[in-house]
Design a protein around this motif. Structure first.
Motif, PDB file in Angstrom:
ATOM      1  N   ASN A 122       0.833  -1.287  -0.048  1.00 45.55           N
ATOM      2  CA  ASN A 122       0.023  -0.095   0.000  1.00 45.55           C
ATOM      3  C   ASN A 122       0.950   1.164   0.049  1.00 45.55           C
ATOM      4  OD1 ASN A 122      -1.770   2.194   0.455  1.00 45.55           O
ATOM      5  ND2 ASN A 122      -2.945   0.842   1.792  1.00 45.55           N
ATOM      6  N   PRO A 123       0.828   2.211  -1.154  1.00 43.67           N
ATOM      7  CA  PRO A 123       1.646   3.270  -1.157  1.00 43.67           C
ATOM      8  C   PRO A 123       1.600   4.038   0.207  1.00 43.67           C
ATOM      9  CG  PRO A 123       0.004   3.224  -2.957  1.00 43.67           C
ATOM     10  CD  PRO A 123       0.086   2.039  -2.190  1.00 43.67           C
ATOM     11  N   ASP A 124       0.271   4.039   0.538  1.00 45.11           N
ATOM     12  CA  ASP A 124       0.063   5.161   1.666  1.00 45.11           C
ATOM     13  C   ASP A 124       0.752   4.827   2.919  1.00 45.11           C
ATOM     14  OD1 ASP A 124      -1.821   6.248   0.230  1.00 45.11           O
ATOM     15  OD2 ASP A 124      -3.466   5.321   0.770  1.00 45.11           O
ATOM     16  N   TYR A 125       1.335   3.523   3.190  1.00 39.61           N
ATOM     17  CA  TYR A 125       1.974   3.293   4.112  1.00 39.61           C
ATOM     18  C   TYR A 125       3.569   3.581   4.140  1.00 39.61           C
ATOM     19  CZ  TYR A 125      -2.171   0.761   5.339  1.00 39.61           C
ATOM     20  OH  TYR A 125      -3.398   0.049   5.584  1.00 39.61           O
ATOM     21  N   PRO A 126       4.363   3.764   5.150  1.00 34.35           N
ATOM     22  CA  PRO A 126       5.897   3.930   4.976  1.00 34.35           C
ATOM     23  C   PRO A 126       6.325   2.570   4.370  1.00 34.35           C
ATOM     24  CG  PRO A 126       4.942   4.508   7.401  1.00 34.35           C
ATOM     25  CD  PRO A 126       3.777   4.052   6.665  1.00 34.35           C
ATOM     26  N   ASP A 127       7.415   2.902   3.396  1.00 33.86           N
ATOM     27  CA  ASP A 127       7.790   1.732   2.774  1.00 33.86           C
ATOM     28  C   ASP A 127       8.918   1.054   3.482  1.00 33.86           C
ATOM     29  OD1 ASP A 127      10.002   3.475   2.758  1.00 33.86           O
ATOM     30  OD2 ASP A 127      10.478   3.760   0.687  1.00 33.86           O
ATOM     31  N   THR A 128       9.079   1.298   4.793  1.00 31.27           N
ATOM     32  CA  THR A 128       9.782   0.696   5.760  1.00 31.27           C
ATOM     33  C   THR A 128       9.157   0.079   7.007  1.00 31.27           C
ATOM     34  OG1 THR A 128      10.516   2.741   6.912  1.00 31.27           O
ATOM     35  CG2 THR A 128      12.088   1.927   5.202  1.00 31.27           C
ATOM     36  N   LEU A 129       7.955   0.058   6.685  1.00 31.99           N
ATOM     37  CA  LEU A 129       6.800  -0.172   7.963  1.00 31.99           C
ATOM     38  C   LEU A 129       7.083  -1.673   8.650  1.00 31.99           C
ATOM     39  CD1 LEU A 129       4.233   0.521   9.634  1.00 31.99           C
ATOM     40  CD2 LEU A 129       3.080  -0.769   7.611  1.00 31.99           C
ATOM     41  N   TYR A 130       7.386  -2.447   7.334  1.00 34.60           N
ATOM     42  CA  TYR A 130       7.387  -4.135   8.010  1.00 34.60           C
ATOM     43  C   TYR A 130       8.918  -4.300   8.442  1.00 34.60           C
ATOM     44  CZ  TYR A 130       2.607  -4.075   6.210  1.00 34.60           C
ATOM     45  OH  TYR A 130       1.362  -3.723   5.534  1.00 34.60           O
ATOM     46  N   VAL A 131       9.654  -3.542   8.613  1.00 38.79           N
ATOM     47  CA  VAL A 131      11.249  -3.660   9.086  1.00 38.79           C
ATOM     48  C   VAL A 131      11.038  -2.591  10.403  1.00 38.79           C
ATOM     49  CG1 VAL A 131      13.590  -3.246   8.607  1.00 38.79           C
ATOM     50  CG2 VAL A 131      12.051  -3.911   6.798  1.00 38.79           C
ATOM     51  N   HIS A 165      16.245   5.512   4.978  1.00 46.30           N
ATOM     52  CA  HIS A 165      15.338   6.393   6.040  1.00 46.30           C
ATOM     53  C   HIS A 165      14.532   5.822   6.906  1.00 46.30           C
ATOM     54  CE1 HIS A 165      13.127   5.942   1.953  1.00 46.30           C
ATOM     55  NE2 HIS A 165      12.282   5.449   3.018  1.00 46.30           N
ATOM     56  N   GLY A 166      14.854   4.303   7.196  1.00 43.42           N
ATOM     57  CA  GLY A 166      14.302   3.319   7.945  1.00 43.42           C
ATOM     58  C   GLY A 166      14.550   4.175   9.414  1.00 43.42           C
ATOM     59  N   LYS A 167      13.377   3.783  10.268  1.00 45.41           N
ATOM     60  CA  LYS A 167      13.267   4.233  11.605  1.00 45.41           C
ATOM     61  C   LYS A 167      13.728   3.173  12.576  1.00 45.41           C
ATOM     62  CE  LYS A 167      10.480   8.350  10.441  1.00 45.41           C
ATOM     63  NZ  LYS A 167      10.729   7.952   9.108  1.00 45.41           N
ATOM     64  N   ILE A 168      15.214   2.778  12.788  1.00 47.25           N
ATOM     65  CA  ILE A 168      15.399   1.542  13.808  1.00 47.25           C
ATOM     66  C   ILE A 168      15.604   2.602  15.239  1.00 47.25           C
ATOM     67  CG2 ILE A 168      16.957  -0.155  13.827  1.00 47.25           C
ATOM     68  CD1 ILE A 168      14.959  -0.075  11.340  1.00 47.25           C
ATOM     69  N   SER A 169      14.571   1.971  16.036  1.00 46.39           N
ATOM     70  CA  SER A 169      14.770   2.851  17.416  1.00 46.39           C
ATOM     71  C   SER A 169      15.081   1.560  18.503  1.00 46.39           C
ATOM     72  CB  SER A 169      13.710   3.564  17.525  1.00 46.39           C
ATOM     73  OG  SER A 169      12.287   2.738  17.311  1.00 46.39           O
ATOM     74  N   GLY A 170      14.893   0.347  18.258  1.00 43.23           N
ATOM     75  CA  GLY A 170      15.275  -0.591  19.011  1.00 43.23           C
ATOM     76  C   GLY A 170      14.169  -1.687  18.967  1.00 43.23           C
ATOM     77  N   ASP A 171      13.721  -2.349  20.079  1.00 43.05           N
ATOM     78  CA  ASP A 171      12.884  -3.653  20.154  1.00 43.05           C
ATOM     79  C   ASP A 171      11.555  -3.060  19.919  1.00 43.05           C
ATOM     80  OD1 ASP A 171      11.192  -5.827  20.711  1.00 43.05           O
ATOM     81  OD2 ASP A 171      12.540  -6.628  22.118  1.00 43.05           O
TER      82      ASP A 171
END
Length: 367
Positions: free
Chosen positions: A273-282, A305-311
């Motif tokens: 879904n293009p409305d969702y962030p393209d890194t959502l499922y990571v 541009h992933g948002k990797i913030s922890g667990d």
């Protein structure tokens, strides 16, 4: 090297590439992704192979030789696909050695047309294991009801298995039961458990695609507010189920005998879904001891541009339960959703396999 990918692996997530092609292998692209993008494994499926065979000249010489030898189309398909898998396994072998066999893995799928045939799936798993003949191989077996005893049988023989097409929590528990039973049978035969690896591929984005479509049909504001929440919640609850198993006395006994856990693997992690962030499922499925297998497009997006913030799994179990309860309240029949997704998944891979056969048959006819 991307800071985001460093963070992701630092939190214990193995990055695997959900793609393979001979062009990628010949060009050194896979080796470059290992070096620059922290890729430590490769997954394949019939759709990926069908796409690879349909373009480019990389397979031309082998196809010509197979045609001259007048091999059957089924034999040709296996010769072509296992050639690529062996090559990828050799490229990944240094990672396999460095991680003690945990990563550096490459997966090949049994013929998806056998998904409802237990005996044929077992025979195909044995044949592929022998044919590829690499210790860092995974044989992909679908998590159909008929696939569960095949998973047990393969693991009991010391064959490392990537269980694929898992959508439901109930079926995932069945997969873990099949895995544990296989390990126990292997132990009884005197097969060293430390050499048997397994991952369980829990599909993600397709869950949102199916449930979002149903929420749109319901159409209430409450239903529409739940769009995009099901897939992550489902996967988080799968990890909760995994934790229950690895904390059980049954698993602890196997672990003491040298067994290693069947890691959860997040598959189908490119957002549809293009409305969702393209890194959502990571971004939303980060925790130690998991694998995320990504298309290259998703891998590049996470790097950029992933948002990797922890667990982002274990602290959110309650949120996940609440989301699934709200979906049920809105009128979503979870059991029907996962049944449809499994049936469609098997059918899609069977169609792709037939496309692969048709492509090879056409190319054989040109020689």
């Amino acid at each position: 090297m991307s800071e985001n990918l460093n963070k992701l692996t630092g939190f214990g997530v193995s990055i695997w590439l959900d793609d393979i092609s001979r062009d990628r292998l010949k060009s050194g692209n896979l080796a470059a992704l290992m070096r620059d993008q922290r890729v430590t494994g490769v997954t394949s499926n019939p759709t990926i192979f069908a796409g690879a065979l349909s373009k480019g000249e990389a397979y031309r010489t082998q196809l010509h030789d197979l045609a001259v030898r007048k091999v059957s189309v089924d034999e040709a398909v296996r010769a072509i696909t296992t050639f690529d898998i062996r090559w990828a396994a050799d490229v990944l072998r240094p990672v396999y050695d460095a991680t003690g066999g945990v990563d550096g893995r490459v997966s090949i799928e049994v013929d998806p047309r056998l998904a409802k045939d237990t005996a044929a799936t077992i025979a195909e798993a044995r044949a592929l294991w022998w044919l590829v003949d690499r210790p860092n191989l995974f044989i992909k077996i679908p998590a159909t009801l008929e696939g569960l005893p095949a998973i047990t049988a393969a693991i009991a023989e010391g064959i490392s298995v990537n269980v694929t097409l898992i959508f439901s929590l109930e079926r995932y528990r069945g997969v873990m039961e099949a895995w544990l039973t296989g390990l126990e049978q292997a132990q009884a035969k005197g097969i060293p458990l430390a050499g048997i690896e397994s991952v369980a591929s829990f599909f993600v984005s397709r869950v949102d695609s199916e449930i979002d479509a149903r929420l749109d049909k319901i159409g209430t504001p409450e239903a529409l507010e739940l769009k995009g929440k099901a897939a992550v919640a489902n996967a988080r609850l799968a990890y909760a189920a995994f934790e229950e198993v690895v904390n059980s006395p049954r698993w602890q006994a196997l672990r003491a005998a040298g067994a290693r856990p069947q890691r959860p693997l997040w598959a189908s992690t490119g957002t549809k879904n293009p409305d969702y962030p393209d890194t959502l499922y990571v971004d939303e499925l980060v925790t130690a001891g998991t694998v995320n297998t990504m298309p290259e497009k998703t891998l590049n997006a996470v790097a950029d541009h992933g948002k990797i913030s922890g667990d982002t799994i274990r602290p959110f179990y309650e949120n996940a339960w609440n989301a699934m309860a709200a979906l049920k309240e809105a009128g979503i029949d979870y059991d029907d959703v996962v049944r449809v997704l499994e049936d469609e998944g098997v059918d899609k891979f069977a169609v792709s396999w037939q496309e692969l056969i048709n492509t090879v048959q056409a190319e054989l006819g040109k020689a």
